[in-house]
Design a protein around this motif. Structure first.
Motif, PDB file in Angstrom:
ATOM      1  N   ASP A  27       0.834  -1.195   0.000  1.00  0.00           N
ATOM      2  CA  ASP A  27       0.000   0.000   0.000  1.00  0.00           C
ATOM      3  C   ASP A  27       0.867   1.243   0.000  1.00  0.00           C
ATOM      4  O   ASP A  27       2.025   1.205   0.386  1.00  0.00           O
ATOM      5  CB  ASP A  27      -1.002   0.004   1.159  1.00  0.00           C
ATOM      6  N   THR A  31       0.431   5.821   0.213  1.00  0.00           N
ATOM      7  CA  THR A  31      -0.379   7.033   0.313  1.00  0.00           C
ATOM      8  C   THR A  31       0.051   8.056  -0.741  1.00  0.00           C
ATOM      9  O   THR A  31      -0.514   9.133  -0.808  1.00  0.00           O
ATOM     10  CB  THR A  31      -0.251   7.644   1.717  1.00  0.00           C
ATOM     11  N   GLY A  57      -2.671   9.435  -3.177  1.00  0.00           N
ATOM     12  CA  GLY A  57      -3.829  10.139  -2.630  1.00  0.00           C
ATOM     13  C   GLY A  57      -4.874   9.154  -2.142  1.00  0.00           C
ATOM     14  O   GLY A  57      -4.767   7.937  -2.334  1.00  0.00           O
ATOM     15  N   THR A  58      -5.919   9.687  -1.513  1.00  0.00           N
ATOM     16  CA  THR A  58      -6.939   8.820  -0.923  1.00  0.00           C
ATOM     17  C   THR A  58      -7.806   8.127  -1.966  1.00  0.00           C
ATOM     18  O   THR A  58      -8.335   7.057  -1.714  1.00  0.00           O
ATOM     19  CB  THR A  58      -7.834   9.624   0.032  1.00  0.00           C
ATOM     20  N   ASP A  59      -7.986   8.735  -3.132  1.00  0.00           N
ATOM     21  CA  ASP A  59      -8.814   8.123  -4.178  1.00  0.00           C
ATOM     22  C   ASP A  59      -7.994   7.677  -5.382  1.00  0.00           C
ATOM     23  O   ASP A  59      -8.546   7.365  -6.429  1.00  0.00           O
ATOM     24  CB  ASP A  59      -9.889   9.118  -4.647  1.00  0.00           C
ATOM     25  N   PRO A  79      -7.985   2.160  -4.355  1.00  0.00           N
ATOM     26  CA  PRO A  79      -8.179   2.856  -3.082  1.00  0.00           C
ATOM     27  C   PRO A  79      -8.626   1.875  -1.992  1.00  0.00           C
ATOM     28  O   PRO A  79      -9.532   1.075  -2.191  1.00  0.00           O
ATOM     29  CB  PRO A  79      -9.285   3.872  -3.386  1.00  0.00           C
ATOM     30  N   ASP A  87      -9.110   1.172   4.664  1.00  0.00           N
ATOM     31  CA  ASP A  87      -8.456   1.405   5.952  1.00  0.00           C
ATOM     32  C   ASP A  87      -7.173   2.227   5.853  1.00  0.00           C
ATOM     33  O   ASP A  87      -6.816   2.921   6.791  1.00  0.00           O
ATOM     34  CB  ASP A  87      -8.118   0.067   6.613  1.00  0.00           C
ATOM     35  N   SER A  88      -6.464   2.160   4.752  1.00  0.00           N
ATOM     36  CA  SER A  88      -5.131   2.748   4.696  1.00  0.00           C
ATOM     37  C   SER A  88      -5.108   4.224   4.314  1.00  0.00           C
ATOM     38  O   SER A  88      -4.125   4.908   4.547  1.00  0.00           O
ATOM     39  CB  SER A  88      -4.259   1.975   3.705  1.00  0.00           C
ATOM     40  N   GLY A  89      -6.172   4.740   3.693  1.00  0.00           N
ATOM     41  CA  GLY A  89      -6.144   6.110   3.217  1.00  0.00           C
ATOM     42  C   GLY A  89      -5.299   6.265   1.969  1.00  0.00           C
ATOM     43  O   GLY A  89      -4.901   7.356   1.613  1.00  0.00           O
ATOM     44  N   GLY A  90      -5.008   5.183   1.302  1.00  0.00           N
ATOM     45  CA  GLY A  90      -4.194   5.193   0.091  1.00  0.00           C
ATOM     46  C   GLY A  90      -4.627   4.067  -0.821  1.00  0.00           C
ATOM     47  O   GLY A  90      -5.749   3.590  -0.752  1.00  0.00           O
TER      48      GLY A  90
END
Length: 172
Positions: free
Chosen positions: A47, A49, A52-54, A73, A76-79
């Motif tokens: 994973d 980041t 970006g989040t999306d 995306p 849980d990870s935001g990435g």
């Protein structure tokens, strides 16, 4: 003594600036590889980041022989998260895994492949006879074992006969 103090102060200022800046590349995020050390046949999760989040990314694990995979995306990870399987034919070593974000950012992470330990799920215990070319007395083929014993007996008898003739003085 007075010249030493400015040098120490300068060294401390440089060290403080380095700590404040953090490691290189930390702002854009790296590629996290879980677990970092695997055995051939294991599944790896990555994973980042950096996308970006999306964001999405295209993963490249061809260095270890796993080919390409997709990072999507993650909740849980935001990435972006992705998975791939390490081939059972992978050799021990350190391999670079690459992810290219759809926005163009590229991040890398290291994967270490090691041999499976005895008793682990990926370990295979050896079975059968060891194929060394020099068999034992209890080898898989009793006919070959008997032929080998007979050849040794003939050689021992011939050697004894020659030594006996030599000791009697019959020639040779």
């Amino acid at each position: 003594m007075r010249t030493g103090r400015p040098l120490i102060a300068a060294a401390l200022a440089v060290a403080a600036a380095g700590i404040a800046a953090g490691p290189a590349g930390a702002a854009q995020g790296g590629l996290e590889v879980y677990p970092a050390t695997v055995s051939p046949g294991d599944t790896v999760t990555v994973d980042t980041t950096a996308c970006g989040t999306d964001g999405t990314a295209s993963g490249d694990a061809t260095a270890v022989g796993a080919g390409s995979f997709t990072l999507a995306p993650g909740a849980d990870s935001g990435g972006a998260d992705g998975r791939f399987a390490v081939p059972v034919s992978a050799q021990p070593g350190t391999y670079e895994i690459v992810a290219r974000c759809s926005a163009g950012t590229e991040v890398t992470g290291d994967l270490i492949v090691s041999l499976a330990e005895a008793g682990s799920p990926g370990a295979q215990m050896p079975k059968g006879h060891v194929k060394t070319g020099v068999g034992g007395a209890l080898g898989p083929d009793p006919v070959q074992t008997a032929a080998g014993v007979a050849a040794l007996a003939v050689a021992a008898a011939g050697g004894t006969w020659l030594l006996h003739r030599r000791a009697r003085g019959d020639g040779i």
